[in-house]
Write a protein that holds these residues in place. Sequence first.
Motif, short mmCIF file in Angstrom:
data_model
loop_
_atom_site.label_atom_id
_atom_site.label_comp_id
_atom_site.label_asym_id
_atom_site.label_seq_id
_atom_site.Cartn_x
_atom_site.Cartn_y
_atom_site.Cartn_z
N GLY A 1 -55.98 76.26 2.85
CA GLY A 1 -54.70 75.74 2.36
C GLY A 1 -53.48 76.37 2.99
N LEU A 2 -53.66 77.11 4.09
CA LEU A 2 -52.52 77.77 4.74
C LEU A 2 -51.92 76.86 5.81
CD1 LEU A 2 -53.82 81.45 5.18
CD2 LEU A 2 -52.23 80.58 3.46
N ARG B 1 -49.65 67.69 4.94
CA ARG B 1 -50.73 67.18 5.80
C ARG B 1 -51.58 68.34 6.33
NH1 ARG B 1 -47.89 65.40 9.54
NH2 ARG B 1 -48.42 66.94 11.15
N ILE B 2 -50.91 69.38 6.83
CA ILE B 2 -51.64 70.54 7.39
C ILE B 2 -52.42 71.24 6.27
CG2 ILE B 2 -51.43 72.77 8.59
CD1 ILE B 2 -48.66 71.62 9.68
N ARG B 3 -51.75 71.43 5.14
CA ARG B 3 -52.37 72.13 4.01
C ARG B 3 -53.64 71.41 3.52
NH1 ARG B 3 -52.00 75.54 -0.34
NH2 ARG B 3 -51.87 74.39 -2.29
N ILE C 1 -50.96 79.67 -6.58
CA ILE C 1 -51.55 78.64 -7.46
C ILE C 1 -53.02 78.43 -7.09
CG2 ILE C 1 -51.50 76.19 -8.11
CD1 ILE C 1 -48.41 76.30 -7.70
N ASP C 2 -53.30 78.40 -5.78
CA ASP C 2 -54.70 78.26 -5.32
C ASP C 2 -55.57 79.39 -5.86
OD1 ASP C 2 -53.97 76.03 -3.91
OD2 ASP C 2 -53.86 77.03 -1.95
N ILE D 1 -38.51 74.95 14.80
CA ILE D 1 -39.77 75.05 14.06
C ILE D 1 -40.91 74.82 15.05
CG2 ILE D 1 -41.19 74.00 12.24
CD1 ILE D 1 -38.48 73.44 10.78
N LEU D 2 -41.77 75.82 15.17
CA LEU D 2 -42.87 75.75 16.13
C LEU D 2 -44.21 75.80 15.41
CD1 LEU D 2 -41.35 78.24 18.73
CD2 LEU D 2 -41.61 75.77 19.05
N THR D 3 -45.21 75.20 16.04
CA THR D 3 -46.56 75.19 15.44
C THR D 3 -47.57 75.82 16.39
OG1 THR D 3 -46.96 72.96 16.30
CG2 THR D 3 -46.13 73.12 14.05
N ASP D 4 -48.65 76.29 15.82
CA ASP D 4 -49.76 76.85 16.60
C ASP D 4 -50.49 75.68 17.25
OD1 ASP D 4 -51.99 78.07 17.60
OD2 ASP D 4 -52.79 78.72 15.67
N GLU D 5 -50.58 75.69 18.59
CA GLU D 5 -51.19 74.54 19.30
C GLU D 5 -52.68 74.40 18.99
OE1 GLU D 5 -52.20 76.66 23.58
OE2 GLU D 5 -50.42 75.40 23.44
N HIS D 6 -53.33 75.46 18.51
CA HIS D 6 -54.77 75.39 18.21
C HIS D 6 -55.04 74.86 16.79
CE1 HIS D 6 -55.68 77.42 21.94
NE2 HIS D 6 -54.78 78.35 21.63
N SER D 7 -54.27 75.36 15.81
CA SER D 7 -54.55 74.97 14.42
C SER D 7 -53.55 73.97 13.85
CB SER D 7 -54.55 76.22 13.53
OG SER D 7 -53.24 76.79 13.48
N GLY D 8 -52.38 73.84 14.53
CA GLY D 8 -51.35 72.93 14.05
C GLY D 8 -50.47 73.53 12.96
N ARG D 9 -50.77 74.79 12.56
CA ARG D 9 -49.99 75.43 11.49
C ARG D 9 -48.57 75.77 11.95
NH1 ARG D 9 -55.30 78.19 10.57
NH2 ARG D 9 -56.01 77.60 8.48
N ILE D 10 -47.65 75.74 10.99
CA ILE D 10 -46.26 76.12 11.25
C ILE D 10 -46.22 77.65 11.35
CG2 ILE D 10 -43.91 76.11 10.28
CD1 ILE D 10 -44.88 73.47 8.76
N LEU D 11 -45.47 78.15 12.34
CA LEU D 11 -45.46 79.60 12.59
C LEU D 11 -44.12 80.23 12.21
CD1 LEU D 11 -47.12 79.50 16.13
CD2 LEU D 11 -48.22 80.24 14.01
N VAL D 12 -44.18 81.43 11.59
CA VAL D 12 -42.98 82.22 11.31
C VAL D 12 -43.21 83.64 11.83
CG1 VAL D 12 -42.31 80.88 9.27
CG2 VAL D 12 -43.76 82.89 8.98
N ASP D 13 -42.10 84.34 12.12
CA ASP D 13 -42.26 85.72 12.61
C ASP D 13 -42.61 86.65 11.46
OD1 ASP D 13 -39.50 87.31 11.89
OD2 ASP D 13 -39.15 85.16 12.22
#
Length: 259
Positions: free
Chosen positions: A197-198, A189-191, A26-27, A229-241
């Motif tokens: 927007g990631l 919130r992260i987006r 959409i973006d 559910i884990l997040t990147d400690e630097h950016s706060g983004r949710i991480l998936v493999d």
Amino acid sequence: MANTKELSVEEKLRAIYALQLIDSKIDEIRNVRGELPLEVEDLEDEVAGLTKRLEKLNEDLGSIDHQIKEKKNNIDDFKTSIKKYSEQQKNVRNNREFNSLSKEIEFQELEIQLAEKHIKEMKASYENKKEVVAQTKEKLDSKQNHLKHKKAELSDIMAETEKDENFLSEKSKEYREKIEERLLNAYDRIRGSVRNGLAVVSIERGASAGSFFTIPPQTQMEIAGRKKILTDEHSGRILVDSVLADEEREKMEKLFAKM
């Protein structure tokens, strides 16, 4: 309203990553439109402002023209008075009456001179304003033409993208309903806080996508395990493999192909 069915962590990760892929699509569509809607809005404001200015200038021209006519009528009245006083001078009985009428004639002549001076000034003002009117009209025509083309451009883009955007917005809504409120709030919130927007990213070459910060091997294993559910400690983004990401991307490509 979130789905009442409790999803497993893996299902939550798949749903949130799929939602990210849809929202990113959409973006992309909105980026195609870019600043065009704002450009159209700004041009509409400019055209409205210039139109109002032109109306005011034309009103001013009409007012000056009316004042010039009034002054010319006044001059005619003054000349009529001079003629009347000159006639009366022929029938005066003494010098005092003659001098009194002479003063009246002199006063009317001064009034004529003053009125003619004002007419000259007003004519100069009229000509100057006519130049401003011509310049404003030229600018208005140019802006109207520009606006017409920009509106047509926006209309074409909207015609091309509106259907796809509506389709994707519906899909985004469907996926949002699958995700629990707390996770969805974190995603939004992260987006909203990152430029691209990631809010959900995959692990690529040992680091979160788009980041130079390496994810520790232990954390990478936990992410691949899909148990929390884990997040990147630097950016706060949710991480998936990356495997999950590839699988969901493949699914979404099939969905996007339907547009």
